[in-house]
Design a protein around this motif. Structure first.
Motif, PDB file in Angstrom:
ATOM      1  N   LYS A 110      40.886 139.002 -97.774  1.00 30.87           N
ATOM      2  CA  LYS A 110      41.997 139.766 -97.196  1.00 30.87           C
ATOM      3  C   LYS A 110      41.537 140.793 -96.165  1.00 30.87           C
ATOM      4  N   PHE A 111      40.311 141.291 -96.310  1.00 29.89           N
ATOM      5  CA  PHE A 111      39.836 142.363 -95.427  1.00 29.89           C
ATOM      6  C   PHE A 111      39.788 141.932 -93.967  1.00 29.89           C
ATOM      7  N   ASN A 112      39.671 140.659 -93.731  1.00 29.01           N
ATOM      8  CA  ASN A 112      39.631 140.152 -92.351  1.00 29.01           C
ATOM      9  C   ASN A 112      41.008 140.157 -91.705  1.00 29.01           C
ATOM     10  N   PHE A 113      42.028 140.401 -92.518  1.00 32.98           N
ATOM     11  CA  PHE A 113      43.404 140.402 -92.016  1.00 32.98           C
ATOM     12  C   PHE A 113      44.056 141.780 -92.141  1.00 32.98           C
ATOM     13  N   LYS A 114      43.230 142.824 -92.228  1.00 35.11           N
ATOM     14  CA  LYS A 114      43.749 144.183 -92.365  1.00 35.11           C
ATOM     15  C   LYS A 114      43.281 145.062 -91.220  1.00 35.11           C
ATOM     16  N   ASP A 115      44.043 146.144 -90.970  1.00 32.09           N
ATOM     17  CA  ASP A 115      43.663 147.085 -89.924  1.00 32.09           C
ATOM     18  C   ASP A 115      42.784 148.184 -90.511  1.00 32.09           C
ATOM     19  N   SER A 116      42.467 149.172 -89.677  1.00 30.79           N
ATOM     20  CA  SER A 116      41.579 150.251 -90.107  1.00 30.79           C
ATOM     21  C   SER A 116      42.184 151.122 -91.197  1.00 30.79           C
ATOM     22  N   ASN A 117      43.501 151.048 -91.368  1.00 27.79           N
ATOM     23  CA  ASN A 117      44.183 151.823 -92.409  1.00 27.79           C
ATOM     24  C   ASN A 117      44.382 151.020 -93.697  1.00 27.79           C
ATOM     25  N   ASN A 118      43.753 149.859 -93.751  1.00 20.37           N
ATOM     26  CA  ASN A 118      43.814 148.980 -94.916  1.00 20.37           C
ATOM     27  C   ASN A 118      45.194 148.359 -95.116  1.00 20.37           C
ATOM     28  N   ASN A 119      45.955 148.264 -94.041  1.00 22.35           N
ATOM     29  CA  ASN A 119      47.249 147.588 -94.081  1.00 22.35           C
ATOM     30  C   ASN A 119      47.109 146.201 -93.452  1.00 22.35           C
ATOM     31  N   TYR A 120      47.876 145.262 -93.975  1.00 24.19           N
ATOM     32  CA  TYR A 120      47.833 143.927 -93.393  1.00 24.19           C
ATOM     33  C   TYR A 120      48.348 143.951 -91.964  1.00 24.19           C
ATOM     34  N   LEU A 121      47.727 143.137 -91.117  1.00 25.48           N
ATOM     35  CA  LEU A 121      48.160 143.019 -89.730  1.00 25.48           C
ATOM     36  C   LEU A 121      49.543 142.374 -89.673  1.00 25.48           C
ATOM     37  N   PRO A 122      50.291 142.581 -88.610  1.00 29.69           N
ATOM     38  CA  PRO A 122      51.620 141.967 -88.489  1.00 29.69           C
ATOM     39  C   PRO A 122      51.541 140.435 -88.561  1.00 29.69           C
ATOM     40  N   ASN A 123      52.485 139.860 -89.287  1.00 29.89           N
ATOM     41  CA  ASN A 123      52.644 138.400 -89.368  1.00 29.89           C
ATOM     42  C   ASN A 123      51.496 137.667 -90.066  1.00 29.89           C
ATOM     43  N   VAL A 124      50.739 138.375 -90.880  1.00 30.21           N
ATOM     44  CA  VAL A 124      49.714 137.706 -91.670  1.00 30.21           C
ATOM     45  C   VAL A 124      50.387 136.819 -92.712  1.00 30.21           C
ATOM     46  N   SER A 125      49.840 135.633 -92.911  1.00 31.09           N
ATOM     47  CA  SER A 125      50.402 134.731 -93.914  1.00 31.09           C
ATOM     48  C   SER A 125      49.361 134.387 -94.985  1.00 31.09           C
ATOM     49  N   PHE A 126      49.857 134.031 -96.143  1.00 28.38           N
ATOM     50  CA  PHE A 126      48.971 133.571 -97.220  1.00 28.38           C
ATOM     51  C   PHE A 126      48.205 132.329 -96.759  1.00 28.38           C
ATOM     52  N   ASP A 127      48.867 131.483 -95.988  1.00 26.55           N
ATOM     53  CA  ASP A 127      48.232 130.252 -95.511  1.00 26.55           C
ATOM     54  C   ASP A 127      46.995 130.550 -94.666  1.00 26.55           C
ATOM     55  N   GLU A 128      47.049 131.629 -93.882  1.00 24.86           N
ATOM     56  CA  GLU A 128      45.892 132.021 -93.079  1.00 24.86           C
ATOM     57  C   GLU A 128      44.725 132.469 -93.962  1.00 24.86           C
ATOM     58  N   ILE A 129      45.051 133.287 -94.939  1.00 22.17           N
ATOM     59  CA  ILE A 129      44.016 133.769 -95.853  1.00 22.17           C
ATOM     60  C   ILE A 129      43.384 132.590 -96.590  1.00 22.17           C
ATOM     61  N   PHE A 130      44.228 131.675 -97.034  1.00 22.90           N
ATOM     62  CA  PHE A 130      43.710 130.498 -97.730  1.00 22.90           C
ATOM     63  C   PHE A 130      42.880 129.628 -96.787  1.00 22.90           C
ATOM     64  N   ALA A 131      43.269 129.552 -95.533  1.00 23.06           N
ATOM     65  CA  ALA A 131      42.529 128.755 -94.552  1.00 23.06           C
ATOM     66  C   ALA A 131      41.107 129.295 -94.379  1.00 23.06           C
ATOM     67  N   LEU A 132      40.981 130.625 -94.368  1.00 28.13           N
ATOM     68  CA  LEU A 132      39.645 131.222 -94.248  1.00 28.13           C
ATOM     69  C   LEU A 132      38.833 130.963 -95.520  1.00 28.13           C
ATOM     70  N   PHE A 133      39.486 131.077 -96.671  1.00 28.30           N
ATOM     71  CA  PHE A 133      38.833 130.754 -97.943  1.00 28.30           C
ATOM     72  C   PHE A 133      38.322 129.307 -97.929  1.00 28.30           C
ATOM     73  N   GLU A 134      39.166 128.396 -97.476  1.00 31.39           N
ATOM     74  CA  GLU A 134      38.807 126.969 -97.452  1.00 31.39           C
ATOM     75  C   GLU A 134      37.713 126.691 -96.429  1.00 31.39           C
ATOM     76  N   PHE A 135      37.784 127.367 -95.308  1.00 31.60           N
ATOM     77  CA  PHE A 135      36.734 127.240 -94.279  1.00 31.60           C
ATOM     78  C   PHE A 135      35.383 127.643 -94.862  1.00 31.60           C
ATOM     79  N   ASP A 136      35.355 128.774 -95.530  1.00 31.49           N
ATOM     80  CA  ASP A 136      34.105 129.268 -96.104  1.00 31.49           C
ATOM     81  C   ASP A 136      33.601 128.352 -97.213  1.00 31.49           C
ATOM     82  N   LYS A 137      34.534 127.832 -98.001  1.00 27.67           N
ATOM     83  CA  LYS A 137      34.173 126.900 -99.079  1.00 27.67           C
ATOM     84  C   LYS A 137      33.518 125.646 -98.497  1.00 27.67           C
TER      85      LYS A 137
END
Length: 289
Positions: free
Chosen positions: A44-71
């Motif tokens: 999730k940290f790759n999809f957050k700003d400096s204030n620890n808030n999620y960036l606009p329009n972040v989706s679960f699918d994106e987070i999962f895509a990064l997880f799957e990429f790394d896997k």
């Protein structure tokens, strides 16, 4: 989140943090299969700003895509690390057998004269622990131990972990390290550095930690590989290690690995919207991103 939450509650919690969940049912199935911690908390940290808030329009699918990429990246690296491990062990077994015989080779005197005695003793003790651990597990260890009361190098190398193998190589006499490194047409110093960092990568990949953001403070003389590369934080990153593998894999295997990695990058790129693929490549250490 200090209390237990069901998978559905976890997805609801994620939605409350303004993360888009397009298909709630599918999202629940994914965290049921891989856990919320492994997917969201780890990436999730790759999809957050400096204030620890999620960036606009972040989706679960994106987070999962990064997880799957790394896997998938870990699967790829493990495949080619296994090839390297096989070759290194073969070269070491041959060099040790040739110079020190098949029986009494595992002594302090056969290791680096410049290394501390305590360090050499720890390695020998660790190797003997591996032998004892594998006595009733590995048939060749049982056979040689029972019938001959010694373990020849070519049998020993089969049961050593990659980490112990790397340490063993680093503590061989320099003439032995040089002979092995000559096979790859590189210096023994550089090969030692590559194997040390490769051990860390192997452990990360095998234990399901994050690989794409790999950093290690153990030195890698990368200027010998790419003199124009700008090393920003004096650490070894994943890109540097990928390039280093070009030195110890055959041309065909290296090109095959790069093709597979590039394919995973393209797949991830097609699934990102709130961040750019260049943001991920930068973390991996790729230049000009």
């Amino acid at each position: 989140m200090k209390e237990y939450m069901s998978n559905e509650q976890l997805i609801d919690y994620l939605i409350s943090k303004k993360v888009n969940v397009i298909n709630k049912e599918e999202a629940i199935k994914k965290i049921e299969k891989y856990t919320y911690y492994s997917i969201v908390n780890s990436y999730k940290f790759n999809f957050k700003d400096s204030n620890n808030n999620y960036l606009p329009n972040v989706s679960f699918d994106e987070i999962f895509a990064l997880f799957e990429f790394d896997k998938n990246l870990k699967y790829i690296i493990l495949k080619y690390t296994l090839e390297i491990e096989t070759i290194i062990k073969s070269l070491m077994a041959n060099q040790i057998s040739k110079n020190y015989g098949l029986i009494n080779y595992l002594t302090i005197d056969n290791l680096d004269d410049n290394a501390q005695i305590e360090t050499k003793e720890k390695l020998i003790n660790k190797i003997n622990e591996e032998i004892n651990h594998n006595y009733n597990i590995h048939s060749a260890i049982t056979h040689y131990k029972d019938k001959y009361n010694y373990i020849p190098p070519f049998v020993l190398m089969k049961i050593l972990t990659f980490g112990v193998t790397s340490r063993y190589y680093g503590l061989l006499k320099q003439k032995d390290r040089q002979k092995i490194a000559k096979y790859f047409k590189i210096s023994d110093k550089l090969l030692k550095q590559i194997l040390k960092n490769l051990t860390s990568i192997r452990n990360i990949a095998a234990h399901s930690d994050r690989l794409f953001c790999f950093r290690d403070k153990y030195t890698l003389s990368f200027k010998l590989i790419d003199k124009n590369y700008n090393i920003k934080d004096n650490t070894t990153n994943l890109y540097m290690m990928i390039k280093a593998l070009k030195l110890i894999l055959t041309k065909g295997l290296y090109n095959e690995m790069i093709k597979r990695i590039n394919n995973e990058i393209k797949i991830l790129d097609s699934k990102l919207s709130s961040i750019s693929i260049n943001d991920i490549l930068k973390i991996m250490g790729y230049p000009n991103t």
